[in-house]
Design a protein around this motif. Sequence first.
Motif, PDB file in Angstrom:
ATOM      1  N   THR A 135     -22.643 -11.070   0.697  1.00 27.36           N
ATOM      2  CA  THR A 135     -23.897 -10.818  -0.015  1.00 27.36           C
ATOM      3  C   THR A 135     -24.377  -9.409   0.303  1.00 27.36           C
ATOM      4  OG1 THR A 135     -26.232 -11.472  -0.228  1.00 27.36           O
ATOM      5  CG2 THR A 135     -25.207 -11.867   1.908  1.00 27.36           C
ATOM      6  N   TYR A 136     -25.104  -8.820  -0.658  1.00 24.82           N
ATOM      7  CA  TYR A 136     -25.707  -7.508  -0.391  1.00 24.82           C
ATOM      8  C   TYR A 136     -27.045  -7.691   0.338  1.00 24.82           C
ATOM      9  CZ  TYR A 136     -28.934  -8.754  -4.076  1.00 24.82           C
ATOM     10  OH  TYR A 136     -29.886  -9.414  -4.800  1.00 24.82           O
ATOM     11  N   ALA A 150     -27.897 -20.343  -1.062  1.00 23.18           N
ATOM     12  CA  ALA A 150     -28.092 -21.213  -2.241  1.00 23.18           C
ATOM     13  C   ALA A 150     -28.105 -20.433  -3.550  1.00 23.18           C
ATOM     14  CB  ALA A 150     -29.392 -21.999  -2.088  1.00 23.18           C
ATOM     15  N   ASP A 151     -27.941 -19.123  -3.475  1.00 27.89           N
ATOM     16  CA  ASP A 151     -27.919 -18.285  -4.676  1.00 27.89           C
ATOM     17  C   ASP A 151     -26.897 -18.847  -5.669  1.00 27.89           C
ATOM     18  OD1 ASP A 151     -27.578 -16.274  -6.543  1.00 27.89           O
ATOM     19  OD2 ASP A 151     -27.972 -14.686  -5.072  1.00 27.89           O
ATOM     20  N   ARG A 152     -27.352 -19.113  -6.893  1.00 27.72           N
ATOM     21  CA  ARG A 152     -26.479 -19.748  -7.891  1.00 27.72           C
ATOM     22  C   ARG A 152     -25.252 -18.883  -8.223  1.00 27.72           C
ATOM     23  NH1 ARG A 152     -28.964 -23.669  -6.424  1.00 27.72           N
ATOM     24  NH2 ARG A 152     -30.104 -25.103  -7.751  1.00 27.72           N
ATOM     25  N   SER A 153     -25.368 -17.558  -8.037  1.00 30.37           N
ATOM     26  CA  SER A 153     -24.219 -16.702  -8.370  1.00 30.37           C
ATOM     27  C   SER A 153     -23.348 -16.403  -7.146  1.00 30.37           C
ATOM     28  CB  SER A 153     -24.706 -15.387  -8.987  1.00 30.37           C
ATOM     29  OG  SER A 153     -25.541 -14.739  -8.058  1.00 30.37           O
ATOM     30  N   GLY A 154     -23.770 -16.876  -5.962  1.00 31.35           N
ATOM     31  CA  GLY A 154     -23.007 -16.589  -4.738  1.00 31.35           C
ATOM     32  C   GLY A 154     -21.707 -17.383  -4.696  1.00 31.35           C
ATOM     33  N   GLN A 155     -20.684 -16.769  -4.108  1.00 33.21           N
ATOM     34  CA  GLN A 155     -19.374 -17.434  -4.037  1.00 33.21           C
ATOM     35  C   GLN A 155     -19.193 -18.239  -2.752  1.00 33.21           C
ATOM     36  OE1 GLN A 155     -16.911 -18.130  -6.238  1.00 33.21           O
ATOM     37  NE2 GLN A 155     -18.659 -17.444  -7.453  1.00 33.21           N
ATOM     38  N   GLY A 156     -19.953 -17.880  -1.692  1.00 32.45           N
ATOM     39  CA  GLY A 156     -19.761 -18.494  -0.377  1.00 32.45           C
ATOM     40  C   GLY A 156     -19.833 -20.017  -0.418  1.00 32.45           C
ATOM     41  N   SER A 215     -22.673 -22.915  -8.103  1.00 32.69           N
ATOM     42  CA  SER A 215     -22.574 -23.178  -9.544  1.00 32.69           C
ATOM     43  C   SER A 215     -21.391 -24.104  -9.848  1.00 32.69           C
ATOM     44  CB  SER A 215     -22.471 -21.876 -10.339  1.00 32.69           C
ATOM     45  OG  SER A 215     -21.420 -21.125  -9.818  1.00 32.69           O
ATOM     46  N   GLN A 216     -20.336 -24.017  -9.029  1.00 31.98           N
ATOM     47  CA  GLN A 216     -19.186 -24.920  -9.258  1.00 31.98           C
ATOM     48  C   GLN A 216     -19.547 -26.375  -8.979  1.00 31.98           C
ATOM     49  OE1 GLN A 216     -15.449 -23.495  -7.444  1.00 31.98           O
ATOM     50  NE2 GLN A 216     -16.355 -21.470  -7.460  1.00 31.98           N
ATOM     51  N   PHE A 217     -20.414 -26.609  -7.978  1.00 34.75           N
ATOM     52  CA  PHE A 217     -20.854 -27.990  -7.714  1.00 34.75           C
ATOM     53  C   PHE A 217     -21.663 -28.539  -8.890  1.00 34.75           C
ATOM     54  CE2 PHE A 217     -19.935 -27.016  -3.257  1.00 34.75           C
ATOM     55  CZ  PHE A 217     -19.342 -28.203  -2.863  1.00 34.75           C
ATOM     56  N   ILE A 218     -22.367 -27.632  -9.599  1.00 32.45           N
ATOM     57  CA  ILE A 218     -23.182 -28.071 -10.745  1.00 32.45           C
ATOM     58  C   ILE A 218     -22.274 -28.338 -11.948  1.00 32.45           C
ATOM     59  CG2 ILE A 218     -25.024 -27.367 -12.345  1.00 32.45           C
ATOM     60  CD1 ILE A 218     -26.156 -25.691  -9.920  1.00 32.45           C
TER      61      ILE A 218
END
Length: 276
Positions: A199-200, A20-26, A30-33
Amino acid sequence: MSSFSDANRANWDERASIHADRSGQGYRISQFIEDRELLSGVVRFDLPRLGSIAGKRVVHLQCHIGTDTLSLARLGARVTGLDFSPVAIEEARKLVADTGDDADFVVSDVYDAASVLTPGSFDLVYTGIGALCWLPRVDRWAAVVAELLAPGGSLFLREGHPILWSMDETLDDDLHLRFSYFERPEPLPWDSDTTYVDTYRRLTATRTYEWNHSLGEIVTALLSAGLRIDLLEEHDSVPWEALPGQMLRRPDGEFALSERDGVAPLSYTLRATKPA
Ligand SMILES: C[S@@+](CC[C@H](N)C(=O)[O-])C[C@H]1O[C@@H](n2cnc3c(N)ncnc32)[C@H](O)[C@@H]1O
C-alpha cells in the motif's frame, strides 16, 4: 487497559482500514465479494487438519477484518469473530454485509472474551496467524480458550513459529536470531509506519509492542488449562512474506525460505481438545 494495549489497538485500527480497502490485493477483499465460494489461503491450507466444521459453534479470536471468519462460515460453521479493534470489527461487518455471509462480530480484548461471550458454549476456538504475539501472557490466553470451549470442543491454532518471531526480519542477507524465543514480561517495541500488505498509505500510530512465547510455553499453558494436545505439526512455510527478500511464494500461496529451505520451522498447526 495498559498503554501497550492502547498503542497496539491504535495501530491495528489504522491497519484494518488499509487492509479492508476494496482495491487492495493483500486481503483480496473484492474477490471475496465476487466469488462466494472463495476461502482464505489460511483456512484452505488447513482444510485437511480442520475436518468438517459444518454446524459447529465457532469463535474466531483476533479475527481482524473477517476474511478467515467468513471462510469458516462458508464451511458451514456458526461463527463469531472477536477483535479488540473497533475499526477491524466495523470492516468485518461491512465485508459480510457485502458478501452475504452469515457471521457475528464482537469488539473485545481476547483476555475478556469469556465475559462478553458465553463460557462453555463453543465447539471450536479458531485463531492464529499473528495473534499470540500481541498477548503478554500465553497462560492467561490458554485459560480463556479453555473457558470458552464446551466439553469435547477443540482449539485450532495456526501460528507463526516462535523461532520465526525471534528472527530479525529487517536483515535480509541471512537468518539472524536476535529476539527472545521465550516469553518475557517486557515487550519487544517496534516503530514502523508500514504494514504487511502492499500500500502507498502510511500509518501514524507507529509504536507497537509484541511478546514471543516458546512452543514449550504454549503447549504447557494449554495442558495446564486442562486441554489435551491432539496435533502439533510444524511447517516449513508461512502464509505471509515474513522474511522479505529471503522467501519464495509457492503455488499454494505459502511463503518458504528461498535458500536452505526447511532449515527451521516457520509456522505450526496445533489442535487441542477440552475433555468431555
Ligand atoms: C495479524 S491480525 C490476525 C490475523 C488474522 N488471522 C488475519 O490476518 O485476518 C492480529 C489481530 O489481533 C488483534 N488483536 C491484537 N491484540 C488483541 C487483543 N489483546 N485482543 C483482541 N484482539 C487483539 C488485532 O486487532 C488484529 O486484528
